[in-house]
Design an enzyme around this catalytic site. Structure first.
Site, PDB file in Angstrom:
ATOM      1  N   LYS A  47      79.268  -1.773 -62.276  1.00 15.91           N
ATOM      2  CA  LYS A  47      79.191  -1.206 -63.628  1.00 15.91           C
ATOM      3  C   LYS A  47      77.824  -1.524 -64.212  1.00 15.91           C
ATOM      4  O   LYS A  47      77.494  -2.690 -64.451  1.00 15.91           O
ATOM      5  CB  LYS A  47      80.272  -1.776 -64.547  1.00 15.91           C
ATOM      6  CG  LYS A  47      80.310  -1.054 -65.911  1.00 15.91           C
ATOM      7  CD  LYS A  47      81.022  -1.835 -66.993  1.00 15.91           C
ATOM      8  CE  LYS A  47      80.092  -2.720 -67.775  1.00 15.91           C
ATOM      9  NZ  LYS A  47      79.095  -1.983 -68.605  1.00 15.91           N
ATOM     10  N   GLU A 123      76.206 -15.639 -63.967  1.00 15.49           N
ATOM     11  CA  GLU A 123      74.841 -16.027 -64.364  1.00 15.49           C
ATOM     12  C   GLU A 123      74.737 -15.679 -65.836  1.00 15.49           C
ATOM     13  O   GLU A 123      74.668 -14.505 -66.208  1.00 15.49           O
ATOM     14  CB  GLU A 123      73.812 -15.300 -63.503  1.00 15.49           C
ATOM     15  CG  GLU A 123      72.409 -15.866 -63.620  1.00 15.49           C
ATOM     16  CD  GLU A 123      71.609 -15.174 -64.708  1.00 15.49           C
ATOM     17  OE1 GLU A 123      71.465 -15.779 -65.805  1.00 15.49           O
ATOM     18  OE2 GLU A 123      71.136 -14.050 -64.486  1.00 15.49           O
ATOM     19  N   GLU A 256      70.715 -19.087 -78.255  1.00 16.39           N
ATOM     20  CA  GLU A 256      69.831 -18.202 -77.485  1.00 16.39           C
ATOM     21  C   GLU A 256      69.373 -17.063 -78.397  1.00 16.39           C
ATOM     22  O   GLU A 256      70.197 -16.294 -78.902  1.00 16.39           O
ATOM     23  CB  GLU A 256      70.572 -17.650 -76.268  1.00 16.39           C
ATOM     24  CG  GLU A 256      69.685 -16.864 -75.333  1.00 16.39           C
ATOM     25  CD  GLU A 256      70.409 -16.438 -74.071  1.00 16.39           C
ATOM     26  OE1 GLU A 256      69.759 -16.351 -73.021  1.00 16.39           O
ATOM     27  OE2 GLU A 256      71.632 -16.182 -74.132  1.00 16.39           O
TER      28      GLU A 256
END
Length: 352
Positions: A47, A123, A256
């Site tokens: 995807k 990840e 982040e």
């Protein structure tokens, strides 16, 4: 083995791999996930990200032209809660390889547990720490430090946004980093245009999030040395931004940002810098700049990070394992260690 027995191991494909790729570096991530899956002998259902699907669809055309058998590579565009969830929950998919946010990584791991306990490689996000020793050559380090933070307009999971600088060189580092950011401020535009250093943020949602985090840094007491605003009246461009006087409790030091925002933090000893760098829920990438080899190895061994670069930044290679500690992920991609994640290991023992 004892007398009369022979044992050996063999590696077999896991079967069907579900791959979910991120919107940053879409073609590279598609290539790497497909290469590892196919090398291990698997079929793939991939995807692409809904924000940047076109290069992945182009890859599918190339696969057909190259003669890959039908059904080996299957590209399924769609949204995360529908197409992504279908991959994560499907009982006939034996492994999911996902690159993206920590929040979505948790959802995928839960889906694995409630379906068929499929293998999962995650990840995820990062909050990279860069440690600048007092022995480092600032003339060489400062451009590396900003590139490690601003590369791809900061839209990079391995961005080195937390810059820890020794107190002996802190003021000079802040001043010269600010000068460099101001000097390169006007080098924005189409990333395919020669001379462009800064492209746009991916969309308005991300653009607004970055500006909100910048505003939080100002309100929490960090010093805005430069930048911090929209760069142009058209497009989602943000000025290259430098903060000094950043403290560990601030949002800009913990979350982040995924934008061109450098946070410069003062430290007095290497041990302090290591402790503060490790004081994060993330552990994807880190770096140290020093002219002392013993110090470099000491810091590299002490940092809780899947990648540690010495006197370099953004030094990713497809033949070395890539992944994170803590909430930056599970497992490794790339290299031999990454390839093992796409295979089952079978032990066979024969009585002669």
């Amino acid at each position: 083995m004892e007398d009369g027995k022979m044992g050996f191991t063999k590696y077999e494909p896991v079967g069907v791999v579900g791959a979910i790729t991120p919107w940053n570096f879409p073609f590279m991530m598609t290539s790497l996930k497909l290469v590892q899956s196919l090398c291990a002998g698997n079929a793939v259902v991939l995807k692409p990200p809904e924000q940047t699907p076109l290069t992945t669809l182009m890859f599918g055309d190339i696969a057909i032209e190259a003669g890959l058998p039908p059904g080996v590579v299957n590209i399924i565009p769609g949204f995360g809660p529908t197409a992504g969830a279908a991959i994560a929950e499907h009982p006939d998919i034996n492994k999911v390889a996902f690159t993206g946010s920590t929040e979505v990584g948790r959802i995928i791991q839960i889906a694995s547990g409630t379906s068929n306990l499929k293998r999962v490689t995650l990840e995820l996000g990062g909050k990279g720490a860069l440690i600048i020793s007092k022995t480092a050559d600032l003339a060489k380090v400062i451009p590396f430090a900003q590139d490690g933070c601003y590369s791809n307009s900061g839209q990079n999971c391995v961005a080195l946004s937390r810059t820890f600088v020794h107190e002996d060189v802190y003021d000079e580092f802040v001043r010269k980093s600010t000068d460099l950011a101001i000097e390169t401020r006007d080098k924005f535009g189409d990333p395919f245009t020669e001379g462009s250093l800064y492209g746009p943020q991916i969309n308005k949602t991300q653009f607004d999030k970055i500006l909100d985090l910048i505003d939080s840094g100002i309100k929490q007491g960090a010093k805005l040395e430069c930048g911090g605003k929209r760069l142009n009246d058209k497009g989602y461009f943000i000025e290259p931004t430098v903060f000094s006087n950043v403290q560990d409790h601030m949002r800009i030091a913990k979350e982040e940002i995924f934008g061109p925002v450098q946070q410069i933090i003062k430290f007095s000893s290497i041990e302090e810098a290591i402790d503060r760098a490790n004081n994060s829920t993330y552990g994807l990438a880190a770096a140290v700049f020093t002219n002392d080899l013993s110090e470099a190895l000491y810091v590299a061994n002490a940092l809780e990070s899947g990648q540690v670069w010495v006197n370099d930044s953004m030094a990713m290679r497809g033949n070395t394992p890539f992944g994170g500690y803590k909430q930056s992920g599970i497992g490794r991609e790339f290299g031999w260690e990454g390839l093992l994640g796409y295979m089952e290991v079978k032990t066979i023992i024969i009585k002669m």
